[in-house]
Design an enzyme around this catalytic site. Structure first.
Site, PDB file in Angstrom:
ATOM      1  N   ARG A 106      21.661  77.387  14.977  1.00  8.68           N
ATOM      2  CA  ARG A 106      20.925  76.706  13.814  1.00  8.68           C
ATOM      3  C   ARG A 106      19.680  75.930  14.568  1.00  8.68           C
ATOM      4  NH1 ARG A 106      24.581  73.724   9.733  1.00  8.68           N
ATOM      5  NH2 ARG A 106      22.633  73.735   8.470  1.00  8.68           N
ATOM      6  N   LYS A 141      34.305  71.872   4.156  1.00  5.95           N
ATOM      7  CA  LYS A 141      33.046  71.559   4.482  1.00  5.95           C
ATOM      8  C   LYS A 141      32.425  70.261   3.722  1.00  5.95           C
ATOM      9  CE  LYS A 141      29.052  72.759   7.047  1.00  5.95           C
ATOM     10  NZ  LYS A 141      27.936  72.068   6.621  1.00  5.95           N
ATOM     11  N   GLY A 176      24.965  69.993   9.874  1.00  6.37           N
ATOM     12  CA  GLY A 176      23.724  69.724  10.064  1.00  6.37           C
ATOM     13  C   GLY A 176      23.023  68.219   9.777  1.00  6.37           C
ATOM     14  N   ASP A 235      20.096  74.408  -2.032  1.00 10.74           N
ATOM     15  CA  ASP A 235      21.668  74.619  -1.987  1.00 10.74           C
ATOM     16  C   ASP A 235      21.893  75.025  -3.327  1.00 10.74           C
ATOM     17  OD1 ASP A 235      21.529  74.000   0.609  1.00 10.74           O
ATOM     18  OD2 ASP A 235      22.617  72.357   0.390  1.00 10.74           O
ATOM     19  N   HIS A 244      30.856  77.355   2.858  1.00 10.14           N
ATOM     20  CA  HIS A 244      31.453  76.958   1.676  1.00 10.14           C
ATOM     21  C   HIS A 244      30.705  77.227   0.502  1.00 10.14           C
ATOM     22  CE1 HIS A 244      28.468  73.198   1.887  1.00 10.14           C
ATOM     23  NE2 HIS A 244      27.951  74.159   2.736  1.00 10.14           N
TER      24      HIS A 244
END
Ligand code: DC
Length: 657
Positions: free
Chosen positions: A122, A427, A94, A316, A401
């Site tokens: 996405r 990733k 992304g 995240d 990931h």
């Protein structure tokens, strides 16, 4: 590897040097490419997502050169990509597809951007809508609102403010902000919704400023880029450590006792995810901040507290909190995390499914998750009462990931665990599981003087447990041998330390190699024994070998033997032993060994030599040989090897590994 088996883990401590930040790496690469002049970027992350960006930039004609050691040189193209027609594969990155789409839409060429199947699910529609408002020609090549996209030359007009949604991904705003200075005229962006994940936009603004472009911001509503600004290379830049990656290790410290220190991010970081440490502090963890490091330990009480937090600013790192919630003393509520639904996978659904496998009670909503873990009340982990987790779960990772990385923490609940498709960590963090093992794998440290039998005992204990084995003495022996071969004086501290740091040593099938040369026997001569003792007294040599020794800490566990395994190299080892025997008994063992090998031996000389070496090892200023208070003493004077192994095994079996 289809799956990775983690052993039951009970504690975490140590230090991790973080890989470079993904968010910063990919932004810096694009800004350097768009700038006038060349930029050297140091400590760039080496992972799937940065490779995607590097490959795309190369394809559109930007000169990028690897300088070695994580440094790259990017020859900026001043906003004009030389290649005007290209097909670009963006994987599932992304941070690459969004800003590149905007930059390419303003650069007058024909491009096609596609990715893995998940990338085509996405959303990118809000960004495309923003670009269409200024006359860019961006078209959907598949489903409307999603990649793949085609881009064609167009005349861009920036008469009115661009109206942009900010409630699906902050990357759309980041993409437009980074691309708009290419137009040279004033550009205004107005948000039509709440902006999520704001700290990521702050990273963007910070890095744009380093390349000479200022953005005026009115709250999080309106952004203005004044006319006539262009990117200029600042010359040299460093990438900070990845703050999202730091979350796994900090959480491990909070759950597994600690201290765990991460190096590469700290209080001066420009990444919002460092604020994960505040969430851990809210759970009661003890956090210490440095300029360039953060350290986490379990709460003084040993118990992590339940939480109810709005985590919109750290989407995240918030996944790490969802797993840390297993170790909390009640229901934990993660609020305002709706963006999870459109990430690498639907993270709310995936986290709920996998946490339930472990036995947690999980409730989920459109943009929230609540986790409650049944508890046994039995003190187990260092953070107090152990959660009752279902053992031997196979965690699915959904090509995400962060799911693979955060679920590794569940093993700290003392249950064996399988992580499926662990390679998805490539990733952003290809070496993640090695780094995790370096702070969590069980260690048995066996210290003692020469000829105490510790080498043979340690090797047998390792074999019995299926653990790895580190013969640290051989590293000092190899250093001495390499120094003699290089004609270096053994007291040339700087020279010998440099050699130790880059020692081309390898261990395979019971043989020890120096480069391609089998030196298994050559490092056992009396000359090398004396030389090893000399180089081992040099502080710089010991420092040079430290990280190398710690890297042997791997799953399922390690038995390390040497002089300072428990005192210096693995001070938090779960089992520490000090193996010794009288000097006479040790000299006699060495005598018998030499005679058995048909080598000449003199009992008196051997005893004297041994006593001299003991004295040197015990008197040196760094890491002297000593019996630490926390190590169990095993005196093998009257024991044969079998008895010594049995004595050590019985201590190991009652240790909290
Ligand atoms: O255990 P050994 O005899 O192979 O060790 C060789 C030399 O290296 C010995 O003089 C002590 C030193 N050594 C050390 O200082 N620290 C260690 N961890 C291991 C060995």
């Amino acid at each position: 590897m289809a799956s990775l088996h983690l052993p039951p883990l009970r504690s975490a401590s140590g230090c991790v040097r973080l890989p470079g930040s993904k968010s910063i790496s990919n932004r810096m690469l694009l800004l350097a490419a768009l700038a006038q002049g060349a930029t050297e970027i140091r400590d760039l992350l080496d992972s799937d997502d940065t490779r995607v960006m590097l490959a795309a930039l190369q394809k559109v004609g930007v000169g990028v050169t690897a300088l070695g050691g994580g440094a790259w040189r990017v020859q900026g193209c001043g906003g004009v990509f030389p290649v005007k027609d290209a097909e670009l594969f963006m994987g599932n990155a992304g941070t690459a597809i969004r800003p590149l789409t905007a930059a390419l839409a303003l650069s007058g060429g024909h491009y096609r951007l596609s990715g893995v199947p998940r990338m085509h699910e996405r959303p990118i529609g809000d960004l495309v809508d923003g670009l269409l408002q200024i006359g860019a020609d961006v078209r959907y090549a598949g489903n409307p609102g999603f990649p793949p996209l085609t881009i064609h030359p167009a005349i861009v007009k920036l008469a009115a403010p661009i109206r942009l949604r900010g409630d699906v991904s902050s990357q759309f705003l980041t993409a437009l902000l980074m691309a708009l200075p290419l137009s040279g005229v004033e550009a205004v962006i107005e948000m039509t919704t709440e902006l999520i994940s704001r700290p990521y936009v702050e990273i963007t603004l910070n890095l744009m400023a380093r390349f000479g472009v200022k953005v005026e911001r009115e709250g999080w509503q309106r952004f203005t880029i004044a006319a006539g600004q262009g990117y200029r290379s600042p010359g040299l830049l460093h990438v900070e450590g990845d703050a999202s990656a730091a979350s796994y290790f900090l959480a491990a410290g909070a759950i597994g006792g600690g201290p765990v220190r991460v190096e590469g991010v700290g209080r001066d970081s420009i990444q919002g995810d460092v604020r994960f440490a505040e969430a851990l502090a809210a759970m009661g963890a003890r956090i210490e901040w440095g300029a360039q490091h953060i350290e986490a330990r379990a709460p003084v009480s040993g118990k992590l507290k339940a939480f109810d937090l709005d985590l919109n600013h750290i989407p995240d790192a918030a996944m790490t909190l969802a797993v840390a919630a297993l170790f909390a003393d009640g229901r934990c509520l993660l609020r305002n995390i709706g963006s999870w639904r459109v990430k690498e996978t639907d993270r709310i659904a995936a986290m709920a499914t996998e946490l339930r496998k472990l036995g947690a009670i999980v409730e989920e909503g459109a943009d929230w998750l609540a986790v409650t873990c049944p508890r046994s009340g039995i003190p187990g982990t260092q953070s107090g009462a152990a959660p009752t987790l279902v053992p031997n779960c196979a965690i699915d990772t959904y090509d995400d990931h962060r799911i693979a990385m955060c679920f590794s923490l569940a093993a700290l609940g003392g249950v064996p665990l399988t992580i499926n498709d662990p390679a998805c960590v490539n990733k952003t963090f290809p070496d993640y599981f090695d780094a995790f093992a370096e702070i969590t794998a069980p260690v048995i440290a066996i210290d003692g003087p020469s000829a105490s039998g510790k080498g043979t005992v340690a090797e047998r204990v390792a074999a019995a447990l299926g653990y790895h084995y580190l013969d640290s003495g051989s590293l000092y022996r190899l250093t001495a041998l390499a120094a003699l071969r290089a004609d270096l004086a053994l007291d040339d501290e700087t020279g010998v330390a440099a050699l130790a740091a880059g020692l081309p040593a390898s261990f395979s099938g019971g043989r020890i190699l120096l480069a391609d040369d089998d030196v298994t026997d050559a490092i056992r001569t009396e000359e090398i024994s004396a030389g090893a003792s000399k180089v081992a007294a040099l502080p710089a040599v010991r420092a040079a070998l430290l990280a190398r020794q710690r890297a042997y800490r791997r799953f399922p566990g390690l038995v390390a033997d040497g002089r300072d395994m428990g005192s210096v190299v693995f001070p938090t080892a779960g089992a520490k032993l000090f193996l010794t025997a009288s000097a006479e008994a040790r000299a006699e063992r060495r005598y018998k060994q030499l005679i058995a090998k048909g080598m000449p031996a003199n009992m008196h000389a051997l005893l004297q030599d041994l006593q001299e070496r003991d004295a040197r090892d015990a008197q040196r200023s760094v890491a002297p040989l000593r019996h630490c208070d926390d190590a169990d003493l095993v005196d093998t004077t009257e024991m044969n090897i079998e008895a010594a192994v049995a004595a050590v095994m019985s201590i190991v079996q009652r240790s909290p590994l």
